[in-house]
Scaffold this active site. Structure first.
Site, short mmCIF file in Angstrom:
data_model
loop_
_atom_site.label_atom_id
_atom_site.label_comp_id
_atom_site.label_asym_id
_atom_site.label_seq_id
_atom_site.Cartn_x
_atom_site.Cartn_y
_atom_site.Cartn_z
N HIS A 1 0.85 -1.18 0.00
CA HIS A 1 0.00 0.00 0.00
C HIS A 1 0.90 1.24 0.00
CE1 HIS A 1 0.62 -0.74 4.38
NE2 HIS A 1 0.91 0.53 4.32
C1 T46 Z 1 2.87 0.87 6.91
C2 T46 Z 1 3.64 -0.40 7.15
C3 T46 Z 1 5.12 -0.15 7.29
C4 T46 Z 1 -4.66 -0.23 13.08
O1 T46 Z 1 -5.82 -0.40 13.50
N1 T46 Z 1 -3.89 0.76 13.62
C5 T46 Z 1 -2.62 0.99 13.19
O2 T46 Z 1 -1.95 1.92 13.70
C6 T46 Z 1 -2.07 0.17 12.17
C7 T46 Z 1 -0.66 0.39 11.66
C8 T46 Z 1 -2.86 -0.82 11.64
N2 T46 Z 1 -4.14 -1.03 12.10
C9 T46 Z 1 -4.93 -2.13 11.55
C10 T46 Z 1 -5.30 -2.00 10.10
C11 T46 Z 1 -5.39 -3.44 9.64
O3 T46 Z 1 -6.67 -3.95 9.92
O4 T46 Z 1 -4.17 -3.32 11.68
C12 T46 Z 1 -4.38 -4.15 10.55
C13 T46 Z 1 -3.06 -4.46 9.85
O5 T46 Z 1 -2.59 -3.27 9.19
P1 T46 Z 1 -1.86 -3.34 7.76
O6 T46 Z 1 -2.40 -4.47 6.98
O7 T46 Z 1 -1.95 -1.98 7.15
O8 T46 Z 1 -0.36 -3.65 8.20
P2 T46 Z 1 0.96 -3.66 7.31
O9 T46 Z 1 1.97 -4.37 8.11
O10 T46 Z 1 0.69 -4.13 5.93
O11 T46 Z 1 1.35 -2.09 7.19
C14 T46 Z 1 1.77 -1.36 8.34
C15 T46 Z 1 1.05 -0.02 8.41
O12 T46 Z 1 -0.37 -0.19 8.37
C16 T46 Z 1 1.44 0.90 7.29
O13 T46 Z 1 1.03 2.22 7.57
O14 T46 Z 1 3.36 1.78 6.27
O15 T46 Z 1 3.17 -1.15 8.28
#
Ligand code: T46
Length: 135
Positions: A51
């Site tokens: 993303h």
């Molecule tokens: C990024 C990379 C480096 C939350 O509710 N609060 C939060 O602060 C975060 C970071 C995530 N979430 C929820 C959203 C999703 O339902 O946790 C779940 C997993 O998030 P995501 O799939 O976006 O995680 P990554 O590891 O793909 O990405 C993360 C960060 O979201 C993103 O901003 O830049 O780490």
């Protein structure tokens, strides 16, 4: 052309007893920090990210183990392996990011300049490319 990989030194205050890295929230980081989260206990062989953010600025510090981070600005892609608690990778807006090859025990700590907002995410790569080329 400037590299997409911008590494920041994290101040080290370790001594003979071991390492101690400091992220002083009073201004030592490149932006005011509003949120800190960490990624840990990752499933072997599973990548994350895929993303971009519209506005969010982040500093990613691999405080244990290693992870390869790949950044894509819509035209070119660069990657770096983070494997040191003394280096932070700045990831600004408008960069598609992917995280690959998490080592066992990897802990990736992320400092962000805003609270979580799903509306700031672009999770479709083609939509991201259109966004970059229209702005
Ligand atoms: C990024 C990379 C480096 C939350 O509710 N609060 C939060 O602060 C975060 C970071 C995530 N979430 C929820 C959203 C999703 O339902 O946790 C779940 C997993 O998030 P995501 O799939 O976006 O995680 P990554 O590891 O793909 O990405 C993360 C960060 O979201 C993103 O901003 O830049 O780490």
């Amino acid at each position: 052309m400037p590299s997409l990989i911008q590494l920041v030194d994290i101040p080290q205050r370790g001594d003979a007893r071991g390492g101690l890295a400091v992220a002083d929230l009073g201004g030592a980081l490149p932006f005011p920090v509003r949120r800190v989260y960490w990624i840990h206990g990752t499933t072997p062989g599973v990548s994350r990210g895929f993303h971009a953010h519209r506005k969010l600025r982040q500093l990613c510090v691999c405080v244990a183990g290693s992870v390869r981070m790949s950044l894509f600005d819509g035209r070119r892609e660069e990657s770096v392996t983070l494997d040191s608690p003394s280096k932070g990778l700045l990831v600004g807006p408008g960069l598609w990011r992917e995280m690959h090859d998490f080592s066992p025990g990897c802990v990736l700590m992320v400092f962000a300049d805003a609270e979580y907002d799903e509306a700031d995410y672009i999770r479709d790569r083609e939509a991201f490319i259109r966004h970059v080329h229209s702005s």
